[in-house]
Design a protein around this motif. Sequence first.
Motif, PDB file in Angstrom:
ATOM      1  N   TYR A   1       0.830  -1.201   0.000  1.00 28.11           N
ATOM      2  CA  TYR A   1       0.000   0.000   0.000  1.00 28.11           C
ATOM      3  C   TYR A   1       0.872   1.262   0.000  1.00 28.11           C
ATOM      4  CZ  TYR A   1      -3.446   3.435   1.607  1.00 28.11           C
ATOM      5  OH  TYR A   1      -4.246   4.538   1.732  1.00 28.11           O
ATOM      6  N   VAL A   2       1.887   1.290   0.860  1.00 29.81           N
ATOM      7  CA  VAL A   2       2.772   2.457   0.962  1.00 29.81           C
ATOM      8  C   VAL A   2       3.572   2.648  -0.324  1.00 29.81           C
ATOM      9  CG1 VAL A   2       4.821   3.363   2.142  1.00 29.81           C
ATOM     10  CG2 VAL A   2       2.871   2.539   3.468  1.00 29.81           C
ATOM     11  N   LEU A   3       4.092   1.572  -0.889  1.00 33.17           N
ATOM     12  CA  LEU A   3       4.817   1.693  -2.159  1.00 33.17           C
ATOM     13  C   LEU A   3       3.922   2.273  -3.245  1.00 33.17           C
ATOM     14  CD1 LEU A   3       6.898  -1.601  -2.102  1.00 33.17           C
ATOM     15  CD2 LEU A   3       7.785   0.737  -2.006  1.00 33.17           C
ATOM     16  N   CYS A   4       2.656   1.875  -3.267  1.00 33.02           N
ATOM     17  CA  CYS A   4       1.713   2.430  -4.241  1.00 33.02           C
ATOM     18  C   CYS A   4       1.430   3.902  -3.948  1.00 33.02           C
ATOM     19  CB  CYS A   4       0.420   1.625  -4.247  1.00 33.02           C
ATOM     20  SG  CYS A   4       0.598  -0.035  -4.931  1.00 33.02           S
TER      21      CYS A   4
ATOM     22  N   GLY B   1      10.207   3.494  -4.453  1.00 35.39           N
ATOM     23  CA  GLY B   1      10.771   3.371  -3.150  1.00 35.39           C
ATOM     24  C   GLY B   1      11.451   2.145  -2.662  1.00 35.39           C
ATOM     25  N   ASN B   2      12.196   2.444  -1.667  1.00 31.30           N
ATOM     26  CA  ASN B   2      12.858   1.479  -0.812  1.00 31.30           C
ATOM     27  C   ASN B   2      12.390   1.856   0.589  1.00 31.30           C
ATOM     28  OD1 ASN B   2      14.559  -0.388   0.349  1.00 31.30           O
ATOM     29  ND2 ASN B   2      16.335   0.954   0.285  1.00 31.30           N
ATOM     30  N   ILE B   3      11.502   1.052   1.161  1.00 30.80           N
ATOM     31  CA  ILE B   3      10.921   1.392   2.456  1.00 30.80           C
ATOM     32  C   ILE B   3      11.147   0.269   3.454  1.00 30.80           C
ATOM     33  CG2 ILE B   3       9.137   2.906   1.514  1.00 30.80           C
ATOM     34  CD1 ILE B   3       7.186   0.469   1.947  1.00 30.80           C
ATOM     35  N   VAL B   4      11.062   0.624   4.729  1.00 28.12           N
ATOM     36  CA  VAL B   4      11.106  -0.363   5.804  1.00 28.12           C
ATOM     37  C   VAL B   4      10.024  -0.023   6.817  1.00 28.12           C
ATOM     38  CG1 VAL B   4      13.555  -0.937   5.592  1.00 28.12           C
ATOM     39  CG2 VAL B   4      12.864   0.935   7.093  1.00 28.12           C
ATOM     40  N   THR B   5       9.533  -1.058   7.493  1.00 29.53           N
ATOM     41  CA  THR B   5       8.601  -0.838   8.590  1.00 29.53           C
ATOM     42  C   THR B   5       9.403  -0.340   9.778  1.00 29.53           C
ATOM     43  OG1 THR B   5       7.305  -2.729   7.818  1.00 29.53           O
ATOM     44  CG2 THR B   5       6.806  -1.895  10.026  1.00 29.53           C
TER      45      THR B   5
ATOM     46  N   VAL C   1       4.155   2.794  10.710  1.00 32.92           N
ATOM     47  CA  VAL C   1       5.018   3.819  10.130  1.00 32.92           C
ATOM     48  C   VAL C   1       6.088   3.155   9.269  1.00 32.92           C
ATOM     49  CG1 VAL C   1       6.602   5.730  10.598  1.00 32.92           C
ATOM     50  CG2 VAL C   1       4.649   5.322  12.128  1.00 32.92           C
ATOM     51  N   PHE C   2       6.192   3.639   8.039  1.00 34.46           N
ATOM     52  CA  PHE C   2       7.240   3.209   7.112  1.00 34.46           C
ATOM     53  C   PHE C   2       8.169   4.378   6.854  1.00 34.46           C
ATOM     54  CE2 PHE C   2       3.956   0.151   6.384  1.00 34.46           C
ATOM     55  CZ  PHE C   2       4.634  -1.026   6.097  1.00 34.46           C
ATOM     56  N   VAL C   3       9.451   4.076   6.662  1.00 34.86           N
ATOM     57  CA  VAL C   3      10.452   5.100   6.370  1.00 34.86           C
ATOM     58  C   VAL C   3      11.044   4.814   4.996  1.00 34.86           C
ATOM     59  CG1 VAL C   3      12.658   6.105   7.079  1.00 34.86           C
ATOM     60  CG2 VAL C   3      10.959   5.489   8.806  1.00 34.86           C
ATOM     61  N   HIS C   4      11.171   5.866   4.207  1.00 35.53           N
ATOM     62  CA  HIS C   4      11.775   5.803   2.873  1.00 35.53           C
ATOM     63  C   HIS C   4      13.296   5.899   3.023  1.00 35.53           C
ATOM     64  CE1 HIS C   4      12.813   7.754  -1.099  1.00 35.53           C
ATOM     65  NE2 HIS C   4      12.174   6.663  -1.466  1.00 35.53           N
ATOM     66  N   LEU C   5      14.022   4.969   2.397  1.00 29.01           N
ATOM     67  CA  LEU C   5      15.479   4.915   2.531  1.00 29.01           C
ATOM     68  C   LEU C   5      16.184   5.200   1.216  1.00 29.01           C
ATOM     69  CD1 LEU C   5      15.795   1.627   4.630  1.00 29.01           C
ATOM     70  CD2 LEU C   5      15.651   3.975   5.473  1.00 29.01           C
ATOM     71  N   ASP C   6      17.393   5.734   1.331  1.00 29.21           N
ATOM     72  CA  ASP C   6      18.230   5.914   0.142  1.00 29.21           C
ATOM     73  C   ASP C   6      18.993   4.622  -0.132  1.00 29.21           C
ATOM     74  OD1 ASP C   6      20.445   5.818   1.874  1.00 29.21           O
ATOM     75  OD2 ASP C   6      20.839   7.976   1.753  1.00 29.21           O
TER      76      ASP C   6
ATOM     77  N   LYS D   1      19.798   4.877   4.573  1.00 30.07           N
ATOM     78  CA  LYS D   1      19.544   6.025   5.450  1.00 30.07           C
ATOM     79  C   LYS D   1      18.207   6.672   5.085  1.00 30.07           C
ATOM     80  CE  LYS D   1      23.596   5.783   7.367  1.00 30.07           C
ATOM     81  NZ  LYS D   1      23.727   5.185   8.659  1.00 30.07           N
ATOM     82  N   PRO D   2      17.462   7.169   6.106  1.00 31.01           N
ATOM     83  CA  PRO D   2      16.200   7.857   5.804  1.00 31.01           C
ATOM     84  C   PRO D   2      16.426   9.023   4.845  1.00 31.01           C
ATOM     85  CG  PRO D   2      16.374   7.433   8.144  1.00 31.01           C
ATOM     86  CD  PRO D   2      17.717   7.083   7.547  1.00 31.01           C
ATOM     87  N   THR D   3      15.550   9.110   3.866  1.00 32.53           N
ATOM     88  CA  THR D   3      15.663  10.163   2.864  1.00 32.53           C
ATOM     89  C   THR D   3      14.274  10.687   2.519  1.00 32.53           C
ATOM     90  OG1 THR D   3      16.662  10.724   0.726  1.00 32.53           O
ATOM     91  CG2 THR D   3      15.615   8.588   0.870  1.00 32.53           C
ATOM     92  N   PRO D   4      14.154  11.968   2.228  1.00 27.37           N
ATOM     93  CA  PRO D   4      12.833  12.516   1.881  1.00 27.37           C
ATOM     94  C   PRO D   4      12.228  11.810   0.672  1.00 27.37           C
ATOM     95  CG  PRO D   4      14.374  14.286   2.305  1.00 27.37           C
ATOM     96  CD  PRO D   4      15.180  13.008   2.261  1.00 27.37           C
ATOM     97  N   HIS D   5      10.939  11.560   0.740  1.00 25.81           N
ATOM     98  CA  HIS D   5      10.237  10.950  -0.393  1.00 25.81           C
ATOM     99  C   HIS D   5       9.582  12.002  -1.282  1.00 25.81           C
ATOM    100  CE1 HIS D   5       6.766  11.586   2.154  1.00 25.81           C
ATOM    101  NE2 HIS D   5       7.197  10.693   3.027  1.00 25.81           N
ATOM    102  N   ASN D   6       9.486  13.247  -0.779  1.00 26.13           N
ATOM    103  CA  ASN D   6       8.951  14.382  -1.541  1.00 26.13           C
ATOM    104  C   ASN D   6       7.510  14.191  -2.018  1.00 26.13           C
ATOM    105  OD1 ASN D   6      11.407  15.816  -1.285  1.00 26.13           O
ATOM    106  ND2 ASN D   6      12.258  14.586  -2.946  1.00 26.13           N
ATOM    107  N   ILE D   7       6.736  13.401  -1.276  1.00 30.50           N
ATOM    108  CA  ILE D   7       5.331  13.182  -1.595  1.00 30.50           C
ATOM    109  C   ILE D   7       4.510  13.798  -0.467  1.00 30.50           C
ATOM    110  CG2 ILE D   7       3.533  11.466  -2.004  1.00 30.50           C
ATOM    111  CD1 ILE D   7       5.680  11.346  -4.153  1.00 30.50           C
TER     112      ILE D   7
END
Length: 123
Positions: A36-39, A44-48, A102-107, A111-117
């Motif tokens: 759902y979050v990727l959509c 993205g590259n995300i983690v819980t 909560v999911f975090v977008h990674l580079d 490392k956490p990086t802005p997803h700009n969404i």
Amino acid sequence: MRFFSRKLIKPEDLNAHGTLFGGTVISWVDEEAAIYVLCQLGKGNIVTKYMSEINFVNSAKLGEVIEIGMETVKFGRTSITVKCVVRNKFTKETIISIDKIVFVHLDEFGKPTPHNIIEPVNE
């Protein structure tokens, strides 16, 4: 809340009491929430990062159909927070609810990086 995924409760999904094993449903929720979050992000590259209290409200039994619903709660700079309800498809009884996942977008370095969404891309 939108319900995208359904599961048929099979023998391998049951605990020693003959009802849906909590660990199984949490695994399904984590996978569905990640999809759902990727959509939502459209990339993205995300983690819980975090799950709030998991409220086990009712049980599910062999042969029942459950559905997993997700809703976006908020967009952070590097994160997205969703809530989830798992319910019986036919009776609409809630099986579990989770107010915050909560999911975090990674580079590329993890490392956490802005997803700009700031709002969903797709639902």
